[in-house]
Enzyme design. Structure first.
Site, PDB file in Angstrom:
ATOM      1  N   HIS A  64       0.541  -0.983   0.171  1.00  0.00           N
ATOM      2  CA  HIS A  64       0.170  -0.133  -0.121  1.00  0.00           C
ATOM      3  C   HIS A  64       1.046   1.303   0.223  1.00  0.00           C
ATOM      4  O   HIS A  64      -0.074   2.247   0.202  1.00  0.00           O
ATOM      5  CB  HIS A  64      -0.791   0.246   1.465  1.00  0.00           C
ATOM      6  CG  HIS A  64       0.008   0.648   2.505  1.00  0.00           C
ATOM      7  ND1 HIS A  64       0.072  -0.810   2.896  1.00  0.00           N
ATOM      8  CD2 HIS A  64      -0.243   1.427   3.133  1.00  0.00           C
ATOM      9  CE1 HIS A  64       1.312  -0.145   4.388  1.00  0.00           C
ATOM     10  NE2 HIS A  64       0.644   0.804   4.524  1.00  0.00           N
TER      11      HIS A  64
HETATM   12  C1  UD1 Z   1      -2.028   5.223   5.531  1.00  0.00           C
HETATM   13  C2  UD1 Z   1      -1.146   5.680   6.913  1.00  0.00           C
HETATM   14  C3  UD1 Z   1       0.161   4.545   6.581  1.00  0.00           C
HETATM   15  C4  UD1 Z   1      -0.044   2.786   7.152  1.00  0.00           C
HETATM   16  C5  UD1 Z   1      -1.047   2.524   6.488  1.00  0.00           C
HETATM   17  C6  UD1 Z   1      -2.168   1.840   6.566  1.00  0.00           C
HETATM   18  C7  UD1 Z   1      -0.401   8.288   6.791  1.00  0.00           C
HETATM   19  C8  UD1 Z   1       0.332   9.066   6.259  1.00  0.00           C
HETATM   20  N1  UD1 Z   1      -0.061   6.823   5.985  1.00  0.00           N
HETATM   21  O1  UD1 Z   1      -1.336   5.754   5.017  1.00  0.00           O
HETATM   22  O2  UD1 Z   1       1.274   4.900   7.174  1.00  0.00           O
HETATM   23  O3  UD1 Z   1       1.022   2.562   6.742  1.00  0.00           O
HETATM   24  O4  UD1 Z   1      -2.316   3.770   6.746  1.00  0.00           O
HETATM   25  O5  UD1 Z   1      -3.333   1.254   6.248  1.00  0.00           O
HETATM   26  O6  UD1 Z   1      -0.672   8.182   7.515  1.00  0.00           O
HETATM   27  N2  UD1 Z   1      -9.270   5.126   1.802  1.00  0.00           N
HETATM   28  C9  UD1 Z   1     -10.106   4.298   1.894  1.00  0.00           C
HETATM   29  N3  UD1 Z   1     -10.585   3.468   3.410  1.00  0.00           N
HETATM   30  C10 UD1 Z   1     -10.063   3.912   4.348  1.00  0.00           C
HETATM   31  C11 UD1 Z   1      -8.591   4.607   4.135  1.00  0.00           C
HETATM   32  C12 UD1 Z   1      -8.487   4.555   3.404  1.00  0.00           C
HETATM   33  O7  UD1 Z   1     -10.799   4.088   0.623  1.00  0.00           O
HETATM   34  O8  UD1 Z   1     -11.140   3.571   4.891  1.00  0.00           O
HETATM   35  C13 UD1 Z   1      -8.081   5.305   0.936  1.00  0.00           C
HETATM   36  C14 UD1 Z   1      -8.723   6.591   0.290  1.00  0.00           C
HETATM   37  O9  UD1 Z   1      -8.634   6.369  -1.061  1.00  0.00           O
HETATM   38  C15 UD1 Z   1      -7.498   7.195   0.790  1.00  0.00           C
HETATM   39  C16 UD1 Z   1      -6.079   6.556   0.314  1.00  0.00           C
HETATM   40  O10 UD1 Z   1      -6.555   5.143   0.637  1.00  0.00           O
HETATM   41  O11 UD1 Z   1      -7.158   8.831  -0.353  1.00  0.00           O
HETATM   42  C17 UD1 Z   1      -5.053   6.770   1.452  1.00  0.00           C
HETATM   43  O12 UD1 Z   1      -5.460   6.826   2.815  1.00  0.00           O
HETATM   44  P1  UD1 Z   1      -4.236   7.523   3.764  1.00  0.00           P
HETATM   45  O13 UD1 Z   1      -5.264   7.559   4.866  1.00  0.00           O
HETATM   46  O14 UD1 Z   1      -3.950   9.109   2.996  1.00  0.00           O
HETATM   47  O15 UD1 Z   1      -3.634   6.322   3.863  1.00  0.00           O
HETATM   48  P2  UD1 Z   1      -2.464   4.861   3.681  1.00  0.00           P
HETATM   49  O16 UD1 Z   1      -2.276   5.157   2.583  1.00  0.00           O
HETATM   50  O17 UD1 Z   1      -3.602   4.167   4.238  1.00  0.00           O
END
Ligand code: UD1
Length: 356
Positions: A201
């Site tokens: 991811h």
């Molecule tokens: C975040 C953390 C990362 C961790 C990961 C675990 C930061 C900078 N990154 O990354 O260190 O390893 O979590 O999962 O904080 N999304 C969904 N549903 C959700 C959450 C996210 O659809 O419940 C999608 C959205 O499109 C979002 C993208 O995932 O924009 C990224 O989510 P985000 O929380 O920004 O970062 P992660 O890649 O999950």
């Protein structure tokens, strides 16, 4: 003593669980759990609270997704209000996600004592957003709880006073040890006896679409020798969709993100794990399962020095060779690092009791 825990993303929840339990045994302690809402899908959030037997957060700030600046700023605005409303004696933050650094900035400016659980880890790669979050949070924390000695050395090198640093071990392993027996009943009945378990991811793997396509080809190649089970993070699912990879092929089983217990059960049984996660590098080291980390660096070098982890970088040939080595019985052997013993959260509670 009133404590506020701030969590927001999937890897925070398993760190919160044992700390909350240990602090509950401190006399006259009052705890409030604040979920920023950084992760909001049921599979990325609610299901962890259910399985880890942590009561649902008292407050959910529902910040959702956005650019780093937007997400971090939204969390700061909403956390500031909560801290002002509740006047905690201490705030605890976990790991290295955007929720961690946002809450740390708020507390530092409001002069509220701040404790960082899982302090001191460094990849030395500032292109990783998590590295920026780690550096900032540690500079602002009053208590720094580290999982391994390398983290202490990193912090000392950055000028942080030794008196603030406490080597307590790994709280995620506290949770793993507690939950491992319950995980057994979550093994799927049709699980192959040998399989590779995959998670990806990180921006470095999934935002570079050419590499993502190449990586999926590598996984399909592995699938010729070994079943491949790949629970797909929502971010990765979106990127795969963008490049036209939607379904499961005969060599590759794509599934939705898994709750804690079924994923732990799969990890324990996996022939090899291929990942870019931080926590999974640690969990496989504890379980003695070979782990290939698809990154050029790690903030958890102890898993490479002592454990079963190998950094394979973005190198298809290396990944395939290392998988083959595991299949041929030449998997890396490892040891469990000191203090990864299931009692880290109790050590944290002890330090907090004496604080002030
Ligand atoms: C975040 C953390 C990362 C961790 C990961 C675990 C930061 C900078 N990154 O990354 O260190 O390893 O979590 O999962 O904080 N999304 C969904 N549903 C959700 C959450 C996210 O659809 O419940 C999608 C959205 O499109 C979002 C993208 O995932 O924009 C990224 O989510 P985000 O929380 O920004 O970062 P992660 O890649 O999950």
């Amino acid at each position: 003593m009133r404590l506020i825990h701030i969590v927001g993303a999937r890897p925070n929840f398993m760190k919160l669980a044992p700390v909350q339990k240990a602090i509950a045994s401190i006399e006259k302690s009052e705890q409030i759990v604040v979920h920023t809402g950084q992760h909001y899908d049921v599979n990325m959030s609610d299901v962890f609270f259910q399985q880890l037997r942590v009561k649902p957060p008292e407050i959910n700030l529902q910040v959702g997704s956005g650019s780093h600046a937007k997400q971090t700023a939204e969390i700061m605005l909403r956390v500031e209000q909560v801290v002002l409303d509740h006047g905690p004696d201490m705030v605890l933050v976990y790991g290295d996600v955007n929720s961690t650094v946002a809450a740390a900035l708020v507390c530092a400016k409001l002069l509220v004592p701040l404790a960082h659980v899982e302090a001191g880890l460094r990849s030395r790669d500032r292109s990783m957003p998590e590295e920026i979050n780690r550096l900032m949070t540690d500079q602002l924390s009053d208590l720094l709880f580290t999982p391994s000695i390398d983290a202490n050395l990193n912090l000392e090198r950055e000028g942080i006073s030794k008196s603030r640093i406490h080597l307590v071990g790994n709280v995620m392993i506290d949770t793993l040890i507690t939950m491992l027996p319950a995980a057994q009943s979550f093994l799927p009945p049709d699980l192959p006896s040998h399989f590779a378990l995959v998670t990806l991811h990180r921006a470095s793997n999934v935002d570079d679409l050419e590499w993502l396509k190449r990586m999926v080809q590598v996984l399909e190649h592995i699938g010729k020798d070994l079943a491949v089970i790949f629970p797909v993070h929502p971010r990765t699912r979106q990127r795969m969709h963008d490049v036209g990879i939607n379904g499961t092929s005969s060599a590759l089983k794509l599934v939705d993100p898994l709750p804690y217990l079924p994923f732990l059960a799969l990890q324990q049984r996996a022939t090899v794990v291929v990942t870019d996660s931080g926590g999974i590098q640690e969990e496989t080291t504890f379980l003695g399962v070979p782990c290939l980390t698809v990154r050029e660096n790690t903030e958890r070098p102890i898993t490479v020095e002592m454990g079963t982890n190998k950094l394979v970088g973005r190198d298809p040939r290396r990944i395939l060779n290392e998988v083959q080595a595991v299949i041929n019985g030449r998997a890396k052997q490892g040891h469990i690092p000191p203090l990864w013993d299931g009692h880290s959260a109790e050590r944290i509670a002890e330090v907090i009791t004496q604080y002030g």
